[in-house]
Design an enzyme around this catalytic site. Sequence first.
Site, PDB file in Angstrom:
ATOM      1  N   ASN A 154     -10.909  -6.420   1.533  1.00  0.00           N
ATOM      2  CA  ASN A 154     -11.941  -5.841   2.401  1.00  0.00           C
ATOM      3  C   ASN A 154     -12.640  -4.603   1.825  1.00  0.00           C
ATOM      4  O   ASN A 154     -13.789  -4.352   2.131  1.00  0.00           O
ATOM      5  CB  ASN A 154     -11.364  -5.532   3.792  1.00  0.00           C
ATOM      6  CG  ASN A 154     -10.159  -4.633   3.744  1.00  0.00           C
ATOM      7  OD1 ASN A 154      -9.583  -4.413   2.671  1.00  0.00           O
ATOM      8  ND2 ASN A 154      -9.778  -4.101   4.879  1.00  0.00           N
ATOM      9  N   GLU A 251       0.564  -0.381   2.484  1.00  0.00           N
ATOM     10  CA  GLU A 251      -0.533  -0.200   3.447  1.00  0.00           C
ATOM     11  C   GLU A 251      -0.819  -1.566   4.036  1.00  0.00           C
ATOM     12  O   GLU A 251      -1.495  -2.395   3.419  1.00  0.00           O
ATOM     13  CB  GLU A 251      -1.780   0.337   2.732  1.00  0.00           C
ATOM     14  CG  GLU A 251      -1.661   1.775   2.274  1.00  0.00           C
ATOM     15  CD  GLU A 251      -1.586   2.753   3.424  1.00  0.00           C
ATOM     16  OE1 GLU A 251      -1.869   2.378   4.580  1.00  0.00           O
ATOM     17  OE2 GLU A 251      -1.210   3.905   3.176  1.00  0.00           O
ATOM     18  N   CYS A 285      -8.125  -2.845   8.501  1.00  0.00           N
ATOM     19  CA  CYS A 285      -6.716  -2.843   8.913  1.00  0.00           C
ATOM     20  C   CYS A 285      -6.446  -1.955  10.122  1.00  0.00           C
ATOM     21  O   CYS A 285      -5.620  -2.265  10.959  1.00  0.00           O
ATOM     22  CB  CYS A 285      -5.868  -2.372   7.749  1.00  0.00           C
ATOM     23  SG  CYS A 285      -6.496  -0.839   7.042  1.00  0.00           S
ATOM     24  N   GLU A 459      -1.411   7.222   1.912  1.00  0.00           N
ATOM     25  CA  GLU A 459      -2.438   7.376   0.885  1.00  0.00           C
ATOM     26  C   GLU A 459      -3.293   8.585   1.260  1.00  0.00           C
ATOM     27  O   GLU A 459      -3.237   9.083   2.381  1.00  0.00           O
ATOM     28  CB  GLU A 459      -3.291   6.103   0.789  1.00  0.00           C
ATOM     29  CG  GLU A 459      -2.456   4.916   0.338  1.00  0.00           C
ATOM     30  CD  GLU A 459      -3.263   3.765  -0.230  1.00  0.00           C
ATOM     31  OE1 GLU A 459      -4.103   3.217   0.489  1.00  0.00           O
ATOM     32  OE2 GLU A 459      -3.029   3.422  -1.406  1.00  0.00           O
TER      33      GLU A 459
END
Length: 485
Positions: A154, A251, A285, A459
Amino acid sequence: MIDPKPTASHFIDGAYAEDDNGAPIPVIYAATGEEIARIHAATPALVDRAIAAAKRALPAWAAMTGTERGRILRRAADIMRERNRELSELETFDTGKPLQETLVADATSGADALEYFGGIAATLTGEHIQLADGDFVYTRREALGVCVGIGAWNYPTQIACWKAAPALACGNAMVFKPSETTPLCALKVAEILKEAGLPDGVFNVVNGAGDVGGALVADDRVAKVSITGSVPTGKKVYQAAAAGMKHVTMELGGKSPMIVFEDADVENAISGAILGNFYSSGQICSNGTRVFVHRDIKDAFLTRLAERMGTAVMGDPMDEATNFGPMVSDGQMTIAQNYIAKGLEEGARLVAGGRRVERDGWYLEPTVFADVTDDMTIAREEIFGPVMCVLDFTDEAEVMTRANATEYGLAAGVFTRDLARAHRVAAAFEAGTCYINTYNDAPVEAPFGGVKSSGVGRENSKEAINHYSEMKSVYVRMGDVEAPF
Ligand code: NDP
């Protein structure tokens, strides 16, 4: 318009690399369904070459000062910004996302990460810990070694940079594997890093499917794996990494709640719901896909939402007026269509959208279901498409229990004018990334990541440094050493 065809399929040891023996991977433009490029998956020999190159490059890169490493990363950030249009067009070719989005959210976000971690590279230090009698300990912050990055489809530019920037700032080398659906953008990131002065082998890109990712994760020379992907894939990768006692950052997916209280600014809450469900055609997400709306304002919310949905501009993603593009692939569109069918079958009320758009490419209308209940499949499973579920509630305690009743914990949002309630709710959310009166912001300065099945590690921000380096403690005795005999 740029030509999306890459120079070659991989980027290893500072140069493009090809091996026609690898399985062909067609690159399909989501807006038309046409093949725009064809690459080859990395063969085992190429995977080996990439890891060997990273391993070779590592000592000299880790031995440079943080200032020197940071300068290269910041130069790469500048080049990315200068080439933003070209990189945005490539991102649109790779993913189908509208240029209106990619011009402001992809290479720019990647450049932010390179600039931020380039900026703090020189500040990374250990500490001095004083003990009794003048003894002391100092800690050295050391690179982990060769890191593997594995990306979802994505945000191919952003994901490559979000992983590479902190890894490289800490003195690691990286082998990155993009999703086979979007193999083009990370190659450009490698090319730009090279142009900025990155030594050969420090950042390598190998393309291919899950088996290439699996080979990277299993390799003994690899110290850390950072993956952005689904929970089932994350679990497999976590297990494989555990076999080699490797560090991980995970993630993964989500089914995040967004709670709209009766005192919320409804217009802002609708903006949040639109951003958190339909940006990138819903393929994000952290999307707030379970929108809990207080019963007192539910009708007003749905009426105004339907009105605003009518103003979405669906069309050619290269036209900057388009603000809603196709889904990334035929396969992902089919998954979303099946969920829409399931929603109807299980009794949810379709308020908007629901159909495939009659044109070439993988276009699905932005879709809203109301009267969704917690037990429905569309309220429980991650759809990863433009499907918003609106659920009702009346009581804060009740909605908090329902919001947290999921295996996921990536993000969560609350819209209210009540300050105390906003912070109480944010504290009670079982999620790594929470929003008050906004949704889906992801600035590089703030940690991003999930709890529960949505992930491990963070992150962005200074937090990411802890996930790409480790501390060595050095004990120093100033006097004699006492021993029992
Ligand atoms: P997948 O989990 O299908 O794939 C992720 C990556 O892992 C791909 O590059 C894939 O390769 C690779 N892979 C697959 N199997 C293995 C394996 N056994 N070993 C190593 N690597 C493997 O995710 P998608 O690409 O479909 O992306 C969508 C998912 O990503 C959603 O669940 C979404 O929520 C999540 N996501 C999470 C984000 C976050 O930051 N938390 C951000 C963006 C997305 P290939 O696909 O080429 O076969």
